[in-house]
Design an enzyme around this catalytic site. Structure first.
Site, short mmCIF file in Angstrom:
data_model
loop_
_atom_site.label_atom_id
_atom_site.label_comp_id
_atom_site.label_asym_id
_atom_site.label_seq_id
_atom_site.Cartn_x
_atom_site.Cartn_y
_atom_site.Cartn_z
N ASP A 1 -1.57 5.56 -5.18
CA ASP A 1 -1.82 4.94 -4.19
C ASP A 1 -2.24 3.27 -4.83
O ASP A 1 -3.30 3.21 -4.86
CB ASP A 1 -3.05 5.48 -3.21
CG ASP A 1 -3.46 4.61 -2.04
OD1 ASP A 1 -4.41 5.13 -1.41
OD2 ASP A 1 -2.65 3.74 -1.99
N ASP B 1 0.91 -1.22 -0.03
CA ASP B 1 0.06 -0.20 0.05
C ASP B 1 0.94 1.23 -0.05
O ASP B 1 1.28 1.69 1.00
CB ASP B 1 -0.92 0.14 1.19
CG ASP B 1 -1.67 1.30 1.23
OD1 ASP B 1 -2.24 1.23 2.40
OD2 ASP B 1 -1.89 1.67 0.23
C1 LIG Z 1 -1.90 6.98 8.42
C2 LIG Z 1 -3.23 6.77 7.76
C3 LIG Z 1 -3.11 6.53 6.42
C4 LIG Z 1 -2.03 7.23 5.74
C5 LIG Z 1 -4.33 6.71 5.53
N1 LIG Z 1 -4.06 6.45 4.03
C6 LIG Z 1 -5.33 6.41 3.40
O1 LIG Z 1 -6.51 6.24 3.64
C7 LIG Z 1 -4.80 6.41 1.88
N2 LIG Z 1 -4.76 5.13 1.30
C8 LIG Z 1 -5.84 4.21 1.51
C9 LIG Z 1 -5.31 2.85 1.46
O2 LIG Z 1 -4.76 2.52 0.45
C10 LIG Z 1 -6.59 1.81 1.70
N3 LIG Z 1 -7.33 1.88 0.54
C11 LIG Z 1 -5.90 0.41 2.05
C12 LIG Z 1 -7.14 -0.65 2.27
C13 LIG Z 1 -6.61 -2.03 2.03
C14 LIG Z 1 -7.78 -0.18 3.17
C15 LIG Z 1 -6.09 7.12 1.29
C16 LIG Z 1 -6.13 8.64 1.67
C17 LIG Z 1 -5.59 7.12 -0.19
C18 LIG Z 1 -4.90 8.06 5.76
O3 LIG Z 1 -4.85 8.93 5.22
N4 LIG Z 1 -5.94 7.98 6.77
C19 LIG Z 1 -6.58 9.23 7.11
C20 LIG Z 1 -8.13 8.95 7.22
C21 LIG Z 1 -8.79 9.37 5.94
C22 LIG Z 1 -8.33 9.60 4.48
C23 LIG Z 1 -8.83 9.77 3.65
C24 LIG Z 1 -10.31 10.38 3.66
C25 LIG Z 1 -10.92 10.24 4.90
C26 LIG Z 1 -9.95 9.80 5.86
C27 LIG Z 1 -6.20 9.67 8.51
O4 LIG Z 1 -6.74 9.01 9.60
O5 LIG Z 1 -5.35 10.46 8.43
C28 LIG Z 1 -4.56 10.58 9.77
#
Ligand SMILES: CC[C@H](C)[C@H](NC(=O)[C@@H](NC[C@H](O)[C@@H](N)CC(C)C)C(C)C)C(=O)N[C@@H](Cc1ccccc1)C(=O)OC
Length: 324
Positions: A216, A32
């Site tokens: 991503d 990921d």
């Molecule tokens: C450490 C957290 C990671 C980096 C998380 N990353 C992600 O969510 C990115 N990738 C998402 C993942 O590729 C996911 N599709 C993997 C599957 C198996 C669940 C998105 C943004 C493209 C994130 O940004 N989470 C956000 C939550 C969020 C994100 C986007 C929209 C709404 C909410 C958060 O909590 O950030 C602190």
């Protein structure tokens, strides 16, 4: 030193799974580039949530070390999430070994992961400033591997309905056509983030404003700004935004136009065949392009990455693209 590992798609190319060996135990994980935690189903995961998953048993590893009191908690853009405890172990991907890699043991996982039995955890490939471990943030497998790599890169060659590959430490020029087109990356938010300079629908003119996007591998679809999504689907007469289907659908008999994203001098074409993503079973098909939910950047997931050979260049903080 380098590594080459096969990336096998689940049904409908929902995600791509790769074998990873941790302390001598091999699990299939979802690589990921949109997050930065390496976490696994383990003996610490409640048995009711283990279901038919392959689990990692640290007690059976002679190289596992507990990081006492360390915890992690992650939530993803699709609403899923997981949390747990942390240790280190020897991790091998396609022949490339990292010792003392932070391995995060899930003590809780959301339902999306419980029911996805092929997925036994994630291997994060974004930048380490996104790692969620507390009290001390941990490095990703790729960050730890960097110093031993011939070239400080990994490449993604994801395919539709057939195995592809991730390579670490080298660029296999037989996997793409022509030259690589590089674009600078802004890693300040921890993502492989870059600027797209415009877009074209079908054989239309390239237009639109430039916008921010992230590469991503862990997101299935191609998530774009609502204005671009509307413009695209205005070219498909039966297209409609269906609440029940969770996004834009259209008659499966329709001819689906290509989408081109202009990235610097490179015109990244996503063929219509990849943009007719899946069948809903009622004669309508689900689009590979959907809304990014207005979060300020586009998410170029697997639908986009299947059409390009992509170089994630950690050494030069840049991305390279080429047609396949
Ligand atoms: C450490 C957290 C990671 C980096 C998380 N990353 C992600 O969510 C990115 N990738 C998402 C993942 O590729 C996911 N599709 C993997 C599957 C198996 C669940 C998105 C943004 C493209 C994130 O940004 N989470 C956000 C939550 C969020 C994100 C986007 C929209 C709404 C909410 C958060 O909590 O950030 C602190």
């Amino acid at each position: 030193v380098g590594g080459d590992v096969t990336a096998t798609p689940e049904s409908d190319d929902n995600e791509y799974l790769c074998p990873v060996t941790i302390g001598g135990q091999t699990l299939n994980l979802d690589f990921d580039s949109g997050s930065s935690d390496l976490w696994v189903f383990s003996t610490s995961t409640p048995s009711s949530e283990q279901q038919s998953h392959t689990i990692y048993n640290p007690a059976k590893s002679s190289t596992f070390k507990e990081l006492n009191g360390f915890t992690w908690q992650i939530s993803y853009g699709d609403g899923s999430g997981a949390s747990g405890t942390v240790g280190t172990d020897t991790v091998t991907v396609g022949g490339l070994t990292v010792k003392n890699q932070a391995v995060e043991l899930a003590t809780a996982v959301s339902s999306e992961f419980v029911t996805d039995s092929a997925n036994n955890g994630l291997l994060g490939l974004a930048w380490s400033n996104l790692n969620t471990v507390e009290p001390t943030q941990q490095q990703t497998f790729f960050a730890n591997a960097g110093p031993q790599l011939q070239q400080n890169v990994f490449t993604a060659d994801l395919r539709h309905d057939q195995p592809g590959s991730y390579d670490f430490g080298f660029i296999d020029t037989s996997k793409f056509q022509g030259n690589l087109n590089y674009v600078p990356v802004d890693n300040s938010q921890g993502f492989w983030q870059f600027t797209v300079d415009g877009y074209a629908v079908g054989d239309g003119a390239t237009g639109g404003n430039s916008f921010s996007a992230i590469a991503d591998t862990g997101t299935t679809l191609l998530l774009l700004d609502d204005n671009i999504v509307s413009d695209y689907y205005s070219q498909i007469s039966s297209a409609q935004n269906s609440n029940s289907a969770g996004g834009f659908v259209f008659d499966c008999t329709e001819d689906v136009p290509d989408l081109t994203l202009q990235i610097g001098d490179y015109a990244a074409v996503v063929p219509g065949s990849l943009l007719n993503f899946s069948q809903n079973g009622d004669g309508t098909c689900f689009g590979g392009i959907q809304s990014d939910g207005g979060q300020g950047f586009a998410i170029l997931g697997d639908v986009f990455l299947k059409a390009q050979f992509t170089v994630f260049d950690q050494g030069n903080v840049q991305l390279g693209f080429a047609p396949k």
